[in-house]
Motif scaffolding. Sequence first.
Motif, short mmCIF file in Angstrom:
data_model
loop_
_atom_site.label_atom_id
_atom_site.label_comp_id
_atom_site.label_asym_id
_atom_site.label_seq_id
_atom_site.Cartn_x
_atom_site.Cartn_y
_atom_site.Cartn_z
N PRO A 26 16.25 36.50 71.98
CA PRO A 26 14.91 37.28 72.52
C PRO A 26 13.97 37.54 71.19
N GLU A 27 14.17 37.16 69.93
CA GLU A 27 13.67 37.46 68.68
C GLU A 27 12.45 37.26 68.74
N LYS A 28 11.92 36.24 69.35
CA LYS A 28 10.45 35.62 69.21
C LYS A 28 9.74 36.58 70.12
N THR A 29 10.03 37.23 71.23
CA THR A 29 9.54 38.05 72.16
C THR A 29 9.66 39.37 71.84
N ALA A 30 10.55 39.75 70.78
CA ALA A 30 10.57 41.10 70.85
C ALA A 30 9.34 41.66 69.76
N SER A 31 9.29 43.15 69.96
CA SER A 31 8.42 43.91 69.28
C SER A 31 8.34 43.72 67.76
N PHE A 32 7.51 44.18 66.97
CA PHE A 32 7.42 44.20 65.44
C PHE A 32 8.54 45.06 65.04
N PHE A 33 8.47 46.28 65.64
CA PHE A 33 9.55 47.19 65.42
C PHE A 33 11.23 46.67 65.45
N SER A 34 11.23 45.77 66.59
CA SER A 34 12.62 45.52 67.09
C SER A 34 12.89 44.32 66.03
N LYS A 35 11.73 43.52 65.58
CA LYS A 35 12.41 42.77 64.87
C LYS A 35 12.65 43.28 63.33
N TRP A 40 16.83 44.15 68.74
CA TRP A 40 16.78 42.84 69.92
C TRP A 40 18.32 42.57 69.84
N PHE A 41 19.14 42.72 68.83
CA PHE A 41 20.44 42.15 68.83
C PHE A 41 21.45 43.18 69.39
N SER A 42 21.01 44.31 69.64
CA SER A 42 22.08 45.29 70.07
C SER A 42 22.77 45.01 71.41
N ARG A 43 21.92 44.18 72.10
CA ARG A 43 22.92 43.92 73.37
C ARG A 43 24.21 43.14 72.99
N VAL A 44 24.07 42.27 72.07
CA VAL A 44 25.31 41.56 71.63
C VAL A 44 26.24 42.55 71.07
N VAL A 891 25.34 28.25 65.35
CA VAL A 891 24.95 29.37 66.32
C VAL A 891 25.77 30.61 65.88
N CYS A 892 27.29 30.48 65.69
CA CYS A 892 28.02 31.54 65.40
C CYS A 892 27.52 32.29 63.86
N PHE A 893 27.31 31.35 62.99
CA PHE A 893 26.67 31.79 61.68
C PHE A 893 25.60 32.56 61.73
N TYR A 894 24.70 32.14 62.57
CA TYR A 894 23.33 32.74 62.87
C TYR A 894 23.68 34.31 63.48
N ASN A 895 24.54 34.28 64.47
CA ASN A 895 24.71 35.45 64.92
C ASN A 895 25.54 36.44 64.20
N ASN A 896 26.24 35.71 63.29
CA ASN A 896 27.00 36.59 62.25
C ASN A 896 26.15 37.31 61.42
N VAL A 897 25.13 36.36 60.81
CA VAL A 897 24.25 36.92 59.69
C VAL A 897 23.33 38.29 60.47
N ILE A 898 22.66 37.94 61.45
CA ILE A 898 22.23 39.00 62.36
C ILE A 898 22.88 40.12 62.65
N SER A 899 24.17 40.05 62.85
CA SER A 899 25.05 41.22 62.99
C SER A 899 25.10 42.09 61.83
N ASN A 900 25.37 41.32 60.49
CA ASN A 900 25.33 41.99 59.27
C ASN A 900 24.10 42.67 59.12
N ARG A 901 22.80 42.21 59.29
CA ARG A 901 21.54 42.70 58.86
C ARG A 901 21.42 44.00 60.07
N TRP A 902 21.94 43.90 61.35
CA TRP A 902 21.78 44.98 62.22
C TRP A 902 22.56 46.07 61.75
N LEU A 903 23.79 46.01 61.05
CA LEU A 903 24.68 46.95 60.74
C LEU A 903 23.86 47.65 59.32
N SER A 904 23.32 46.77 58.41
CA SER A 904 22.87 47.20 57.19
C SER A 904 21.66 47.96 57.15
#
Length: 1244
Positions: A26-35, A40-44, A891-904
């Motif tokens: 959903p990243e492409k359709t997410a708002s600027f703040f969500s990006k 947008w990754f909180s669901r996972v 796919v797994c690597f991409y989700n892993n990177v985003i999860s790290n950024r979500w935490l940081s």
Amino acid sequence: MLCSPQNWGGSYQRVRGGLDTQKCSPEKTASFFSKVTYSWFSRVITLGYKRPLEREDLFELNESDSSYTVCPIFEKQWRKEVLRNQERQKVKASFYKEAHTKKPSLLYALWNTFKSVLIQVALFKVFADILSFTSPLIMKQMIIFCEHSSDFGWNGYGYAMALFVVVFLQTLILQQYQRFNMLTSAKVKTAVNGLIYKKALLLSNVSRQKFSTGEIINLMSADAQQLMDLTANLNLLWSAPFQILMAIYLLWQELGPAVLAGVAVLVFVIPINALAATKIKKLKKSQRKNKDKQIKLLKEILHGIKILKLYAWEPSYKNKIIKIRDQELEFQKSARYLTVFSMLTLTCIPFLVSLATLCVYFLLDEGNILTATKVFTSMSLFNILRIPLFELPTVISTVVQTKISLGRLEDFLNTEELLPQNIETNYIGDHAIEFTDASFSWDKTGMPVLRDLNIKIPEGALVAVVGQVGSGKSSMLSAILGEMEKLTGVVQRKGSVAYVSQQAWIQNCILQENILFGSIMKKEFYEQVLEACALLPDLEQLPKGDQTEIGERGVNISGGQQHRVSLARAVYSGADIYLLDDPLSAVDVHVGKQLFEKVIGSLGLLKNKTRILVTHNLTLLPQMDLIVVMESGRIAQMGTYQELLSKTRNLTNLHQVISEEEKAHALKQVSAVNSRTRSKDKILEQKPRPSLDQGKQFSMKKEKIPVGGVKFSIILQYLQAFGWLWVWLTVVTYLWQNLVGIGQNLWLSAWAKEAKNMNDFTEWKQIRSNKLNIYGLLGLIKGLFVCSGAYIITRGSLAASRTMYVQLLNNVLHLPIQFFETNSTGQIISRFTKRYYVASSRQIRRLTGASRSPVISHFSETLSGVSTIRAFGHQQRFIQQYKEVVNENLVCFYNNVISNRWLSVRLEFLGNLMVLFAALLAVLAVNSIDSATVGLSISYALNITHSLNFWVKKTCEIETNAVAVERVCEYENMDKEAPWIMSRRPPLQWPNKGVVEFINYQARYRDDLGLALQDITFQTHGEEKIGIVGRTGAGKSTLSNCLFRIVERAGGKIIIDGIDISTIGLHDLRGKLNIIPQHPVLFSGTLQMNLDPLNKYSDSKLWEVLELCHLKEFVQSLPEKLLHEISEGGENLSMGQRQLVCVARALLRKTKILILDEATASIDFEMDKLVQTTIRKEFADCTILTIAHRLQSIIDSDRVLVLDSGSIVEFEAPQNLIRQKGLFYEMTTDAGITQESGTKNKLL
């Protein structure tokens, strides 16, 4: 989900609708703040907190990150670079007489592919770096504000808000930088690996010899990873110097020319680290070579694990691989110690710089006083300075290592490919295949293997190629495929090709996919192919029919079934030309008869196709349109069967392969085959016989992905391997290191506070030296603790690495053979190579690790079947399959990177709030708090942002990295084989009679499967020769496996010379038995090592056995003789020569009991006769159990044991069994052996 494109250059599309649409990011359709906050990754993350994540829960890749997009773009740039390089070489050649060769630059191609995104990443880094220097300047204004508390209060609030905004913006920009940086580095690795994979499909034979499968896998896993690491650190090459210069400039503003003293320290120390980095480069290069050897040997061990177990060679090969591992660890230890030295200097650099600067600052002007403003602004800048100083040597080291990897990758990518001009495929003449004065070699500079070939093969002809072992039969097929280097002449081919290799290549997929091989399902024709290739009975026994998954290398089906599946694949392809490399040698006589009649012969499915059959079965020759007799790489004779028969003298030149008696027998055999009644076949077909060994009906296991937290016992196991002494020393040193660091800051704060309150300058001068000395002493103590901690961790981690590696190797070698038949090599090799958010991150990491194994397995499988893939022309399809498995990993690597950024983002935001509160409290308490305390509190608040993020991330990393330990320890609790050595040991001379007795013996491959052997009871006499026969799947090989306890008993017992074999250790048993296996397995290394891996015999003994198995003349013709280097899998020897090497092994390892498991299936009949004579002579005083498809191998046995459906149906002397007209009689009748002809009549 991602759909494969139709060609290499196409982009992929998503399947619309259903669950797949929901999984789109959903990243492409997410708002600027969500990006920018990754909301947008909180669901996972939320889903991962509620339950363990599965692959279906993860978001799919963006199109720009997919391998379908990345690989074609990079390949295009690489082709451009190759062409540019060729032009450059032409220009240079016109100016220079001497050749100046330079390879195309992989780095330049990567830059042209990814330069736009790399520039974008660099811009993020610029803004983040600038903001990092803004916060100390705002803090300086805050301290000044506190020192002049009469200033207007709103200024303080303004500074506090400005400080918060700056650090928050820095967080957002830095996380965007990290995200794009990591994904770009992953795309670099994907692109390079895609090119490696494609190149591997194009390698010539010379290149395959140069780069083994293990080395190519290492290029993919290690060298491409090194490029990924460099990309991730690339911006530090300019960012670190930029930050250093910025810090020095701002420090000049605070401390003036005194900062030059700090610069002098940098100038002195950094070259020392550069020297250490150079040394580390050399060590890493040596380490990488050992890594190549290790992976290569490990892969060969896993592929040949059954041979190791049968010969009880596990300890020998275990020691070999541990020796290579120890060499690697020695290089690693030296590199680590140099790294410890670098760490010491790097840790001390900020302290030394600050100490030198302060000393010179005081010396330049005795009136210089260290105020809170100067102390904490300078210390903040020194802290910022510390980070690039730490990173710069690391990135320099990465650059050095990457240069090595680039060289290795460029060597591989520029190595020799198969030349299309080796064969003309656009031939439009009257013949299917035509050779004109053609000579071929495996190497352009080598001796010709095939010489002066002149042959025209008409379309639709059935051609037999015969000759002795090593005469060039298989090489002729390779020449037709374009796999050999053409030296002279012309070879032309018309139409598409299907190829059945001598060693069947089976994919790790369902049986149906193995046969379809990418073709569209045509149900009616598919059923015809199954019936013609005698596969329908097998499908009835398989648990899921043709949907049953076949294991890696076809381990869960018999050798005969593998060859029939391979033949069915070729038949279904509908090609114009069929190249069949002895596919009938591995099947029973009656099955071979059916295959010839219904597939290959004049009435078979391929009757209108051009068929070239390499065969040792000379009874088939009368039905051939053309016979080609090979001798020493030349065509000795060529013609129809009658034409060859009319040349009696020339028949002698065929090494007496066809004698007068055999000629008559061959004609009789053909007549018998043609006149076989349908009723006889119908009776045989109606008799139900399992065509698959009961208990071999298992599928490959998918890699197990644990759920939940990593058990504490796993971490405890690692700490135990690390060493408890080193664990406690690590804790103590790092605790004191941090305490001393805190003490330094408190000392500076107290120093600044005292300086502010001093009225007498003389008093300041008196305490200044004392304060400076203590500050220096604290820095020295901290450096010592850092050095000690690094040394301790190095010692402990190397010890843990070796201990766990040996433990893993031990566990793997003790696992039963069924484990290797149900688990892919990629899964095993990957072990040898590693609350809220934590729950999600840990499971994504597990999914990433599990998705990496299929990449390695697919790569390995492709390399082993590259000749078949090229023959069918399916390179593009396999490239697409590779992209699919890579995408799953991405796919797994991409989700892993985003999860790290979500935490940081969230952690750093908490730290940012702490900075805001510290600043606001300083403003509110401006009248009751001194400026030194304000400076200290804000400094720590700024550091807490990084420290909180660092420690939480490290805590998560410890748990997620513990997944690697978890994967290593996974094999610890699996069921193992019985011990190699037990307390009860047999006498040294056991067995001395060779009496083998089965008593009510039962066996099954798994507890949940049926019996493979049922109530087997028989006894041999000492020195007796027993033949073991039966239809495919009757249990013949299972019987031999039970003797070696490869398959353990489900009931009953086996007694050898009075000892129940279940009461002794496996090595005591297997070391006293001898076997010549059905599939010849050789390991890369010298011929001498392959004959005698334990180095027990003299050279004279080796030459003796080589002469006995008729290999002496061949070995003497080799330049290196016994030291001749055998390539991976023995590919530089023919199949027959490999089998003879196995015979030589058995002659060396002479024991009282010998098992022959289709030992001579891959050699011609004349050689078979010679070898059988040798075996009977040399093992005359031994008990021999012979499992055979060729009944002439056992027709003169003392007794014959006939198995059917896992039970004994007949056991008697062969002449008596023929008279009884039972199952053995049916088999001999099919083979053309009659009662009258007796043992003199041999099956040709």
